[in-house]
Design an enzyme around this catalytic site. Structure first.
Site, short mmCIF file in Angstrom:
data_model
loop_
_atom_site.label_atom_id
_atom_site.label_comp_id
_atom_site.label_asym_id
_atom_site.label_seq_id
_atom_site.Cartn_x
_atom_site.Cartn_y
_atom_site.Cartn_z
N GLU A 150 0.85 -1.21 0.00
CA GLU A 150 0.00 0.00 0.00
C GLU A 150 0.88 1.25 0.00
OE1 GLU A 150 -2.79 -0.13 3.22
OE2 GLU A 150 -3.78 -1.89 2.39
N ASP A 155 -11.65 8.46 -21.54
CA ASP A 155 -11.52 7.02 -21.25
C ASP A 155 -11.21 6.36 -22.59
OD1 ASP A 155 -11.88 4.32 -20.92
OD2 ASP A 155 -13.72 4.48 -19.75
N THR A 167 -7.88 0.77 -19.88
CA THR A 167 -7.56 -0.59 -19.44
C THR A 167 -6.34 -1.04 -20.23
OG1 THR A 167 -9.10 -1.48 -21.06
CG2 THR A 167 -9.91 -1.25 -18.81
N LYS A 225 -7.43 -4.69 -23.59
CA LYS A 225 -8.26 -4.73 -24.81
C LYS A 225 -7.31 -4.66 -26.01
CE LYS A 225 -12.39 -2.83 -22.60
NZ LYS A 225 -11.99 -2.22 -21.31
N ARG A 265 -4.92 -7.83 -17.38
CA ARG A 265 -6.21 -7.19 -17.11
C ARG A 265 -6.06 -6.16 -16.01
NH1 ARG A 265 -11.45 -8.35 -18.40
NH2 ARG A 265 -10.59 -9.88 -19.82
N1 DSN Z 1 -17.21 -4.11 -20.71
C1 DSN Z 1 -16.15 -3.72 -21.60
C2 DSN Z 1 -16.52 -3.90 -23.03
O1 DSN Z 1 -16.87 -5.00 -23.39
O2 DSN Z 1 -16.44 -2.98 -23.81
C3 DSN Z 1 -15.68 -2.36 -21.33
O3 DSN Z 1 -15.07 -2.33 -20.09
#
Ligand code: DSN
Length: 393
Positions: A47, A198, A224, A227, A233
């Site tokens: 932390e 985002d 994120t 993707k 992740r």
């Molecule tokens: N739930 C995701 C998506 O499938 O686009 C985004 O976080």
């Protein structure tokens, strides 16, 4: 014989090997990402932050952090290289939702007004949906897409002038066109709002130069890493250096406890990979493949929201077929093709049924699919849809 956990993992591995994966937010990570995420770093509590970070924080709350301090600094440095930025970066958010929660709390108080895109028009749950913390905690107002499905920048400006939000958010989960970050930034400046992006879906394209970058325009940027970035992740937050202390405090202790150092190691491997020429080539192929598949669906007579795609995904509007997105998703599942139902602009059905499906090319491009492969899969999906309930198109 009694089941154990590894039986489920083996089954899932088999499913991932067998199916054609078209969920636009999924991908297949490298062995090195797997090794990092499955490493001894999962045993470490840490932390706080390495002391030398820009935000002048007070360090870690545990001993034995000398290695993870170096790792976290290393990871932060890599991500700045990936996006060629001097923005501050926080690599601790556990997910995109956690990143958005902390990003909001870094500059907003409950009840503050946020101008964002509606979930039904392609935004994410955390962009103000009434069932999500974002919609419950903040006074959300929404801009629209136009009849063709494009973000309506005139509406963004009109809503911003009318409602005077404290923060304007750009970014989406199901939007297939270039987002005009410069246009958003100008509107945010005009009304004195923070500008947040985002970029979770398109981060890989930003890194590879296939989508305009929000760096230099946005005050705060979340993403994120799993993707189009094709990594572990988790989430990241970037911000202008002057917001570093606010962002770091909003992550820890504001909204999270101990960071996941094994995931931070996975994020570092992800960044190392994103810095390679092979990764840039991969992203160029994702975009090329997406255009080819989208054009094939149009040739077959399908209605594509906005009439095309600039990125890694597109939306098929199935309204004309009379089929729901859910029915098509379920039938494709039975044929080993995985995607997800999705609302279309001006959706008349519930999100659980939806009138469209979202198609993405990031995952199967990782598996080596070419434009010809994606065209073939489009033909197969068309056959299946035609076969459904005698609904010939
Ligand atoms: N739930 C995701 C998506 O499938 O686009 C985004 O976080």
């Amino acid at each position: 014989m009694e089941l154990n956990t590894f039986d489920f993992i083996a089954r899932e591995q088999e499913r991932q090997d067998r199916n054609i994966e078209l969920i636009a937010s999924e991908n297949f990570v490298s062995e090195n990402v797997m090794r990092a995420v499955g490493s001894c770093l999962t045993n470490k509590y840490s932390e706080g932050y390495p002391v030398q970070r820009e935000s002048g924080n007070c360090g870690r709350y545990y001993g034995g952090c000398e290695v993870v301090n170096d790792l976290e600094e290393y990871c932060c440095g890599l991500w700045k290289q990936v996006f060629q930025t001097d923005y501050h970066v926080n690599v601790q958010p556990h997910s995109g939702s956690s990143a958005n929660l902390a990003a909001y709390f870094s500059v907003l108080r409950p009840g503050d007004r946020v101008l964002s895109m509606d979930l039904n028009n392609g935004a994410h749950l955390t962009h103000g949906s009434p069932v999500n913390f974002s919609g419950k905690l903040f006074d959300m107002v929404f801009y629209n897409v136009n009849a063709a499905g494009y973000i309506d920048m005139e509406d963004v400006r009109a809503k911003a002038l009318e409602t005077r939000p404290k923060l304007i958010l750009a970014g989406a989960s199901a939007y297939s066109r270039i987002i005009d970050f410069a246009g958003f930034a100008a509107i945010a400046k005009e009304v004195g709002a923070y500008f947040m992006v985002d970029m979770a879906h398109i981060a890989g394209l930003v890194a590879a130069g296939d989508h305009p970058s929000p760096f230099g325009l946005a005050d705060i940027i979340t993403t994120t890493t799993h993707k189009t970035l094709r990594g572990a992740r988790g989430g990241l937050i970037f911000c202008r250096p002057e917001l570093a202390k606010k962002v770091d405090s909003a992550v820890f202790p504001g909204t999270q406890g101990g960071p996941l150092q094994h995931v931070i190691a996975g994020k570092a491997v992800t960044a190392e990979e994103a810095l390679t020429p092979e990764y840039r080539e991969y992203i160029h192929a994702v975009v090329r493949n997406c255009k080819a598949m989208c054009q094939e669906f149009q040739r077959l007579g399908y209605n594509v929201v906005t009439g095309g795609t600039d990125n890694h995904l597109f939306l098929l509007d199935l309204t004309d077929t009379g089929l729901t997105g859910k029915a098509v998703q379920d039938e494709l599942d039975r044929h080993g093709i995985t995607l997800n139902k999705n609302c279309v602009p001006n959706e008349k059905r519930s999100p659980m049924q939806a009138s469209g499906v979202r198609v993405g090319t990031a995952a199967m491009t990782t598996k080596g699919y070419t434009e010809a492969d994606f065209v073939r899969v489009a033909g197969r999906i068309d056959e299946i849809i035609r076969g459904m309930a005698g609904q010939a198109k």
